[in-house]
Design a protein around this motif. Structure first.
Motif, PDB file in Angstrom:
ATOM      1  N   ALA A 114      -0.005  -6.937   1.166  1.00 40.64           N
ATOM      2  CA  ALA A 114       1.200  -6.309   0.642  1.00 40.64           C
ATOM      3  C   ALA A 114       0.894  -4.991  -0.063  1.00 40.64           C
ATOM      4  N   LEU A 115      -0.192  -4.950  -0.811  1.00 40.45           N
ATOM      5  CA  LEU A 115      -0.583  -3.693  -1.456  1.00 40.45           C
ATOM      6  C   LEU A 115      -0.777  -2.594  -0.417  1.00 40.45           C
ATOM      7  N   SER A 116      -1.474  -2.926   0.660  1.00 36.08           N
ATOM      8  CA  SER A 116      -1.709  -1.950   1.716  1.00 36.08           C
ATOM      9  C   SER A 116      -0.410  -1.572   2.416  1.00 36.08           C
ATOM     10  N   ALA A 117       0.426  -2.576   2.680  1.00 40.37           N
ATOM     11  CA  ALA A 117       1.692  -2.319   3.370  1.00 40.37           C
ATOM     12  C   ALA A 117       2.597  -1.413   2.548  1.00 40.37           C
ATOM     13  N   VAL A 118       2.691  -1.663   1.250  1.00 38.96           N
ATOM     14  CA  VAL A 118       3.561  -0.849   0.401  1.00 38.96           C
ATOM     15  C   VAL A 118       3.111   0.602   0.391  1.00 38.96           C
ATOM     16  N   GLU A 119       1.799   0.828   0.318  1.00 39.37           N
ATOM     17  CA  GLU A 119       1.311   2.205   0.338  1.00 39.37           C
ATOM     18  C   GLU A 119       1.671   2.894   1.650  1.00 39.37           C
ATOM     19  N   LEU A 120       1.552   2.182   2.754  1.00 37.31           N
ATOM     20  CA  LEU A 120       1.918   2.764   4.044  1.00 37.31           C
ATOM     21  C   LEU A 120       3.421   3.031   4.116  1.00 37.31           C
ATOM     22  N   LEU A 121       4.216   2.081   3.650  1.00 37.88           N
ATOM     23  CA  LEU A 121       5.670   2.249   3.686  1.00 37.88           C
ATOM     24  C   LEU A 121       6.122   3.457   2.871  1.00 37.88           C
ATOM     25  N   CYS A 122       5.356   3.790   1.844  1.00 42.32           N
ATOM     26  CA  CYS A 122       5.699   4.929   0.990  1.00 42.32           C
ATOM     27  C   CYS A 122       5.033   6.226   1.444  1.00 42.32           C
TER      28      CYS A 122
END
Length: 433
Positions: A325-333
């Protein structure tokens, strides 16, 4: 980040390729096997025809056990917003697995859990916020409803016809699908009321201030499984003002729309509305089981510190899921994903609007990369999804009568894949009409 890897079978950026009409013989064999050991009532065996059986997935592609390559316009129910097996997320998962796979749930924290709570708090729309982790979307809705009960002392809840908030007992009580609730009616919260989505404010106010005042209104900013239906202009803002006047908590279920599916990170902010609680998950987890409730600090501090958590789970804030999730959130942003999202959403919008213009029976609704094609007849989207499967597209029927075809492709889908999807949709939905 979206470049294909060197997997000889699946790159994630290919057009669909159907070698054997689905469901193929190997899929049928696997479904027969599961039918001998799995409980009935699961969609795997629903609908009278055995579906495909997945073997692998990458990017916007899914490979079945018969060697058919599909284009996934479901994003795995919205979870694979960044594509299946996104390499950046998988690298973060691999690194976490080398350190810590499982912890001690709510009892003792781990580093990724703390980092993720801080990151989600930074995305929340309140000056001071808190995070309550969940293991699924239904679980997040349960947490939000329990929080509202603790904060207001009221057990009554207002939800909306056609809504989908989950199938656990607490979330099911607020799910606006009578066929889902009926077998378990005796076990559900009897103080949940339902009104049509978009109901006029005067009627809403009368309901909130009735003999048993409502403690929480739970609503999807866009009705997803209910047929991709948008609220009337200004309705969410009016609902926000009404709940503030009546001391009712406003809960946004952003499990489908959160993570930028409609453009802004949370769809509610696109309407200029800040609720009291936000349920989020799916795209935020990068493909791993995790969800959360975000809320104002004063609200999520109402949970008593009794020494034992009153709502928890063994796999709460699982370390690997938190790393994903940490990685996904950074990508989403990230600007990179925003660029892909913007380009693909424009292409989908133009193509689908042209499709709707070519056939008056098809009503097109949507924004960003969340679209619904209302085919105008009960069951029409169910039949269409089967026909599209045979052409290599994975789609979802939605709406109360299976009349709306729901499309939610990965943000990282390529322009060539969008073109292929639009061509197949036009051919199957229009040319065969």
């Amino acid at each position: 980040m979206v470049a294909p890897d060197h997997d000889p079978v699946l790159t994630g950026t290919a057009r669909p390729r159907v070698k054997t009409p689905p469901p193929g013989p190997r899929s049928r064999q696997w479904v027969e096997r599961i039918g001998r050991v799995e409980a009935s009532g699961i969609d795997t065996r629903a609908g009278g025809a055995s579906p495909i059986v997945w073997q692998a997935a990458r990017g916007a592609n899914v490979l079945d056990v018969d060697g058919n390559l599909f284009l996934d316009l479901t994003s795995g129910f919205g979870v694979a917003a960044l594509g299946h097996r996104n390499p950046v997320i998988e690298a973060a998962v691999d690194a976490q697995r080398a350190l810590l796979v499982h912890g001690l749930g709510d009892l003792q924290a781990h580093v990724r859990r703390i980092e993720l709570a801080e990151r989600l708090s930074s995305l929340a729309p309140w000056t001071e916020s808190r995070v309550y982790f969940a293991i699924s979307g239904s679980d997040a809705v349960e947490i939000a409803l329990k929080t509202a009960c603790l904060a207001t002392g009221r057990s009554a809840v207002l939800a909306f016809d056609g809504s989908y908030h989950g199938t656990t007992l607490g979330s099911l009580a607020a799910t606006g699908r009578r066929n889902f609730r009926r077998p378990f009616a005796a076990q559900l919260n009897p103080a949940v009321r339902f009104l049509p989505y978009g109901t006029e404010i005067d009627r809403l106010e009368a309901t909130l201030l009735g003999p048993d005042p409502v403690g929480a209104v739970v609503v999807e900013p866009i009705l997803g499984r209910g047929g991709v239906r948008h609220p009337p202009p200004g309705w969410l803002a009016e609902l926000r003002h009404l709940t503030q006047r009546t001391g009712t908590l406003l809960v946004f279920d952003e499990l489908l729309t959160g993570g930028g599916r409609t453009g802004p990170f949370f769809a509610g902010s696109g309407h200029g509305v800040v609720p009291d609680l936000i349920c989020c998950g799916k795209a935020l987890s990068g493909g791993y089981p995790l969800a959360a409730v975000l809320g104002r600090a004063d609200l999520l501090e109402v949970w008593p510190d009794s020494g034992e958590a009153l709502h928890t789970a063994t796999f709460l804030a699982h370390p690997v899921a938190c790393a994903a999730a940490l990685s996904a959130v950074e990508l989403l942003c990230s600007c990179e994903v925003a660029g892909f999202f913007s380009a693909r959403s424009r292409e989908f919008a133009a193509g689908l609007e042209e499709l709707g213009a070519r056939h008056e029976r098809i009503v097109v609704r949507g924004t960003g990369l969340l679209w619904g094609l209302d085919l105008g007849a009960p069951g029409a989207a169910v039949a269409a999804s089967h026909a599209l499967l045979r052409e290599g597209l994975l789609t979802l029927p939605s709406g109360l009568q299976g009349e709306v075809l729901e499309l939610l492709p990965p943000y990282t889908i390529t322009a060539d894949q969008v073109a292929a999807a639009l061509e197949i949709l036009a051919r199957v939905l229009v040319d065969s009409a």
